[in-house]
Every structure is written in C-alpha cells, then in structure tokens.
Design an enzyme around this catalytic site. Structure first.
Site, PDB file in Angstrom:
ATOM      1  N   ALA A  52       0.835  -1.200   0.000  1.00  0.00           N
ATOM      2  CA  ALA A  52       0.000   0.000   0.000  1.00  0.00           C
ATOM      3  C   ALA A  52       0.873   1.254   0.000  1.00  0.00           C
ATOM      4  O   ALA A  52       2.046   1.200   0.381  1.00  0.00           O
ATOM      5  CB  ALA A  52      -0.894   0.002   1.236  1.00  0.00           C
ATOM      6  N   CYS A  53       0.291   2.360  -0.443  1.00  0.00           N
ATOM      7  CA  CYS A  53       0.975   3.655  -0.444  1.00  0.00           C
ATOM      8  C   CYS A  53       1.493   3.964   0.964  1.00  0.00           C
ATOM      9  O   CYS A  53       0.750   3.757   1.922  1.00  0.00           O
ATOM     10  CB  CYS A  53      -0.014   4.730  -0.873  1.00  0.00           C
ATOM     11  N   PRO A  54       2.718   4.408   1.151  1.00  0.00           N
ATOM     12  CA  PRO A  54       3.698   4.822   0.134  1.00  0.00           C
ATOM     13  C   PRO A  54       4.711   3.744  -0.213  1.00  0.00           C
ATOM     14  O   PRO A  54       5.781   4.053  -0.728  1.00  0.00           O
ATOM     15  CB  PRO A  54       4.388   5.992   0.832  1.00  0.00           C
ATOM     16  N   GLY A  55       4.387   2.468   0.051  1.00  0.00           N
ATOM     17  CA  GLY A  55       5.334   1.385  -0.178  1.00  0.00           C
ATOM     18  C   GLY A  55       5.947   1.361  -1.570  1.00  0.00           C
ATOM     19  O   GLY A  55       7.176   1.290  -1.703  1.00  0.00           O
TER      20      GLY A  55
END
Lengths: 82, 138
Positions: free
Chosen positions: A21-24
């Site tokens: 998931a963001c910011p991954g």
C-alpha cells in the site's frame, strides 16, 4: 510511448511492489533507483493506483524521465529512465 | 538544500499514527529533513510497553475493528515500522516532549521505543517550526 513500445523496453531493474500500500511502492522505487545505471530503465509493478501519479511526479523532481505506464491484468506497469 | 518538515505529533491513536507514517514515507521519498515532536498522547504510544499493544483509534471509533482489519488486509506496516523505514531513508529526528513523557511516567529516553532520539523542551519545536517548509499537527 505507446503500450506496445513500453512492452518492448528491456528494463535494467524491475521493482515488483504489487500488494504493498501507499507509500510502499514509491519508497521501493526510491530505494531501487541506485541499482539502475545512468540511462538505464526501471520497470515498476504496482497494484496501488496512486503509484502511477506519484512516480512520474517524483521522477520529475529527481531529474529522471517518466516514459509511460499501462494497466493490465489488474496492476500498473510504469517505466522510468534514469 | 533539503526541504524541512516539522510534525507536532499529539495523537496516540493508531489511525493518526498510521497517517503520520504515510506522510513520513512521502517525505522520505523526497529526501526531506523531518523533525517530529512527540506531544502528550503521542508520548503514551511511544512508551516501550505501549507501542505494539496500543490499538486505540481517534476517529470513527465505531468502525475500529473494520479499520484495523483493513490495515491487516492491505498489509500496511505498523506505524512504528513506517517511522523506522522513513528514518532509514531520510533524515528524521524524533524528539519526545519532556512534559509529555512525564505525564505518562517516562522520565528517561530508555522509557521510549528506540525510534526516539532525545527528550526536549518545547522551544526546540518552535525553533524547528519557524524554519520548516511544512509544519503539521496530527
């Protein structure tokens, strides 16, 4: 570049951030860019829709070239040139 | 010269700490210098004995179970992990407010998780905020 042209590119580095998931995905790109030679191509796979906006914006700030992206099989494939 | 962000972290709730972790990730991607000031309720969450067990949420509390389940389903990192990754990737300093620490029985740096760099007074926050490009209160 068109989707077909993007598919012809030979990436020097592939970052598979699908499932994160963001910011991954953006952080994975930032960490991996060091492994790409100057003028080299990075291919990023992400299932997070925000990535296809974050990566081009980030690349512009960092002086890298965003080549394009396409969606296929439920995820996004994004290309950068270092 | 790196842009600077200051974050006044007041909340000790998992939802707001998770949001802070996401913002920190964005700052790390941009190579920003970040200074975090851990105030009052956030100091509770930073205590060693609370960091991993605290599951309080600040907003939409009737949907807490759904929220926590979604974080798990999305494989979102625990906020401590997001903070740690940001620290690895850019210059992030985490300061515990001395007063806040004492409120929760934290007198020494060792009372808090190892993400914390030092215990400071509020003057440090004001100085840092004066000189930052982005200043957030969460």
């Amino acid at each position: 570049m068109t989707k077909e042209e993007l598919k012809q590119l030979k990436p020097d580095k592939v970052v598979d951030a699908r499932g994160t998931a963001c910011p991954g995905p953006l952080l994975a790109v930032k960490q991996a860019i060091a492994d790409v030679p100057e003028g080299g191509i990075m291919e990023i796979l992400s299932s997070d829709e925000g990535t296809k906006r974050d990566v081009p914006r980030w690349a512009k700030k960092k002086g890298y070239e965003y080549l394009g992206d396409f969606e296929e099989s439920g995820y996004f494939t994004i290309y950068l040139k270092k | 010269m790196a842009k600077k962000m200051t974050l006044a972290l007041f909340s000790g709730s998992v939802d707001k700490l998770t949001a802070a972790g996401v913002i920190l990730g964005g700052a790390a991607a941009e190579d920003m210098d970040v200074e975090i000031f851990v105030l009052l309720q956030a100091a509770f969450a930073f205590k060693k004995e609370n960091a991993m067990t605290n599951d309080r949420v600040a907003e939409i509390t009737d949907k807490k179970d759904e929220f926590l389940a979604s974080l798990k389903r999305l494989e979102a990192p625990h906020w401590t992990e997001a903070f740690r990754k940001a620290k690895e990737m850019t210059n992030v300093k985490i300061h515990i407010c001395g007063f806040a620490g004492k409120v929760w029985g934290g007198e020494k740096l060792d009372d808090f998780i190892d993400l914390a760099d030092d215990i400071v007074g509020i003057g440090e926050y004001v100085d840092a905020a004066e000189n930052s490009d982005i200043n957030l209160f969460i």
